[in-house]
Motif scaffolding. Sequence first.
Motif, short mmCIF file in Angstrom:
data_model
loop_
_atom_site.label_atom_id
_atom_site.label_comp_id
_atom_site.label_asym_id
_atom_site.label_seq_id
_atom_site.Cartn_x
_atom_site.Cartn_y
_atom_site.Cartn_z
N ASN A 95 0.84 -1.20 0.00
CA ASN A 95 0.00 0.00 0.00
C ASN A 95 0.87 1.25 0.00
O ASN A 95 1.83 1.36 0.76
N GLU A 96 0.54 2.22 -0.87
CA GLU A 96 1.35 3.43 -1.00
C GLU A 96 0.68 4.65 -0.36
O GLU A 96 1.14 5.78 -0.52
N VAL A 97 -0.42 4.42 0.36
CA VAL A 97 -1.12 5.51 1.04
C VAL A 97 -1.23 5.18 2.51
O VAL A 97 -1.65 4.08 2.88
N GLU A 98 -0.85 6.11 3.38
CA GLU A 98 -0.96 5.89 4.81
C GLU A 98 -2.40 6.06 5.27
O GLU A 98 -3.14 6.87 4.73
N GLY A 99 -2.79 5.27 6.26
CA GLY A 99 -4.14 5.41 6.80
C GLY A 99 -5.09 4.35 6.28
O GLY A 99 -4.69 3.37 5.63
N ALA A 100 -6.39 4.58 6.55
CA ALA A 100 -7.43 3.59 6.22
C ALA A 100 -7.86 3.65 4.77
O ALA A 100 -9.00 3.97 4.44
N MET A 101 -6.94 3.31 3.87
CA MET A 101 -7.22 3.36 2.43
C MET A 101 -6.12 2.60 1.71
O MET A 101 -4.97 2.61 2.14
N PHE A 102 -6.45 1.92 0.60
CA PHE A 102 -5.44 1.21 -0.17
C PHE A 102 -5.30 1.82 -1.56
O PHE A 102 -6.29 1.96 -2.28
N TYR A 147 -14.08 -2.05 5.29
CA TYR A 147 -12.88 -2.33 6.08
C TYR A 147 -12.13 -1.05 6.43
O TYR A 147 -11.45 -0.97 7.46
N GLU A 148 -12.27 -0.03 5.57
CA GLU A 148 -11.64 1.26 5.86
C GLU A 148 -12.33 1.93 7.05
O GLU A 148 -11.68 2.45 7.95
N VAL A 149 -13.67 1.87 7.04
CA VAL A 149 -14.44 2.51 8.11
C VAL A 149 -14.15 1.87 9.47
O VAL A 149 -14.17 2.54 10.50
N LYS A 150 -13.87 0.58 9.47
CA LYS A 150 -13.54 -0.11 10.72
C LYS A 150 -12.29 0.47 11.38
O LYS A 150 -12.11 0.37 12.60
N GLU A 151 -11.43 1.08 10.57
CA GLU A 151 -10.19 1.67 11.09
C GLU A 151 -10.35 3.16 11.41
O GLU A 151 -9.43 3.80 11.88
N TYR A 152 -11.54 3.71 11.15
CA TYR A 152 -11.77 5.14 11.38
C TYR A 152 -11.75 5.49 12.87
O TYR A 152 -12.23 4.73 13.71
N THR A 153 -11.24 6.67 13.17
CA THR A 153 -11.39 7.26 14.49
C THR A 153 -12.73 8.00 14.51
O THR A 153 -13.37 8.16 13.46
N ASP A 154 -13.16 8.46 15.67
CA ASP A 154 -14.39 9.26 15.74
C ASP A 154 -14.26 10.50 14.87
O ASP A 154 -15.24 10.95 14.27
N TYR A 155 -13.06 11.04 14.81
CA TYR A 155 -12.82 12.23 13.99
C TYR A 155 -13.05 11.91 12.51
O TYR A 155 -13.74 12.64 11.79
N ASP A 156 -12.50 10.79 12.04
CA ASP A 156 -12.63 10.38 10.64
C ASP A 156 -14.10 10.11 10.28
O ASP A 156 -14.53 10.38 9.15
N ARG A 157 -14.87 9.61 11.23
CA ARG A 157 -16.25 9.22 10.96
C ARG A 157 -17.15 10.42 10.65
O ARG A 157 -18.27 10.25 10.16
N GLN A 158 -16.65 11.61 10.88
CA GLN A 158 -17.41 12.81 10.52
C GLN A 158 -17.67 12.86 9.01
O GLN A 158 -18.62 13.50 8.56
N ARG A 159 -16.84 12.17 8.24
CA ARG A 159 -17.02 12.13 6.79
C ARG A 159 -18.36 11.50 6.41
O ARG A 159 -18.87 11.72 5.31
N LEU A 160 -18.92 10.69 7.32
CA LEU A 160 -20.13 9.94 7.04
C LEU A 160 -21.40 10.71 7.41
O LEU A 160 -22.49 10.15 7.38
N MET A 161 -21.28 11.98 7.72
CA MET A 161 -22.44 12.78 8.12
C MET A 161 -23.25 13.28 6.93
O MET A 161 -24.35 13.79 7.11
N VAL A 162 -22.70 13.14 5.72
CA VAL A 162 -23.42 13.55 4.51
C VAL A 162 -23.29 12.43 3.47
O VAL A 162 -22.48 11.52 3.62
N ALA A 177 -2.33 11.45 -4.88
CA ALA A 177 -1.09 12.03 -4.37
C ALA A 177 -1.25 12.47 -2.92
O ALA A 177 -0.27 12.79 -2.25
N LEU A 178 -2.49 12.47 -2.41
CA LEU A 178 -2.77 12.91 -1.05
C LEU A 178 -2.73 11.74 -0.07
O LEU A 178 -3.01 10.61 -0.42
N SER A 179 -2.40 12.06 1.17
CA SER A 179 -2.45 11.05 2.23
C SER A 179 -3.89 10.89 2.70
O SER A 179 -4.76 11.71 2.37
N PHE A 180 -4.14 9.87 3.50
CA PHE A 180 -5.48 9.66 4.04
C PHE A 180 -5.91 10.86 4.89
O PHE A 180 -7.04 11.34 4.79
N ASP A 181 -5.00 11.35 5.74
CA ASP A 181 -5.32 12.49 6.60
C ASP A 181 -5.66 13.74 5.78
O ASP A 181 -6.56 14.50 6.15
N GLN A 182 -4.95 13.94 4.68
CA GLN A 182 -5.23 15.08 3.82
C GLN A 182 -6.60 14.93 3.15
O GLN A 182 -7.32 15.92 2.99
#
Length: 217
Positions: A95-102, A147-162, A177-182
């Motif tokens: 995997n070339e991207v850090e975080g909950a994404m492949f 499987y990505e969502v299973k690795e989400y923090t509460d902060y990351d889960r805000q993406r699922l509000m819309v 070219a962006l990281s997961f955090d970006q």
Amino acid sequence: MTQKKIHIDEKKLQHQYGYRFIKRLFDVVASSVAVVILSPVFLIIAIAIKVNDPAGPVFYTQTRVGKDGKSFKMFKFRSMVTNADELLEKLRDQNEVEGAMFKMKEDPRITKVGKFIRKYSLDELPQLLNVVGGSMSIVGPRPPLPYEVKEYTDYDRQRLMVKPGATGMWQVGGRNALSFDQMVELDLTYINERSVWLDLKIMFETVKVMIKPNAAY
């Protein structure tokens, strides 16, 4: 890189009645018209996929996580070999991207036709059917895998509000070219600032990106 903390105002989201009505109306009309106009393109891509790999299907359906964590089936043109999901487990350490994404630039699962349609985001066109059905919007956060969502923090889960989108700030802002955090930062920025004008701007930028790709693979 330190992640910029962005917190979503849930009450503000709930009271965007006018914006949500206009957005849904535009989604249905625009995506329906686009499917009709782009039907010749759909046919050409379908033929190319079958010629390249006759044994496999034209469309690929995948379970994604949408608004409020509800799962739905997302449609795409198939750009990988038929056993791509099985092969993924063998490739996770590359995997070339850090975080909950492949993401992998030279992913061996991608077919020749698949490489072309992914570069120009043509594999995403069937998501217009998801938009018509209401599980997605034209503009919104990238729809994640379970499987990505299973690795989400509460902060990351805000993406699922819309509702997730067929395109968004992540796609026009650097994509792979962006990281997961970006990516999370861009999605949360969109949710906080979303408006009719911002949606129109992102759609315009998406057309530019499809003509001149930005790190898509």
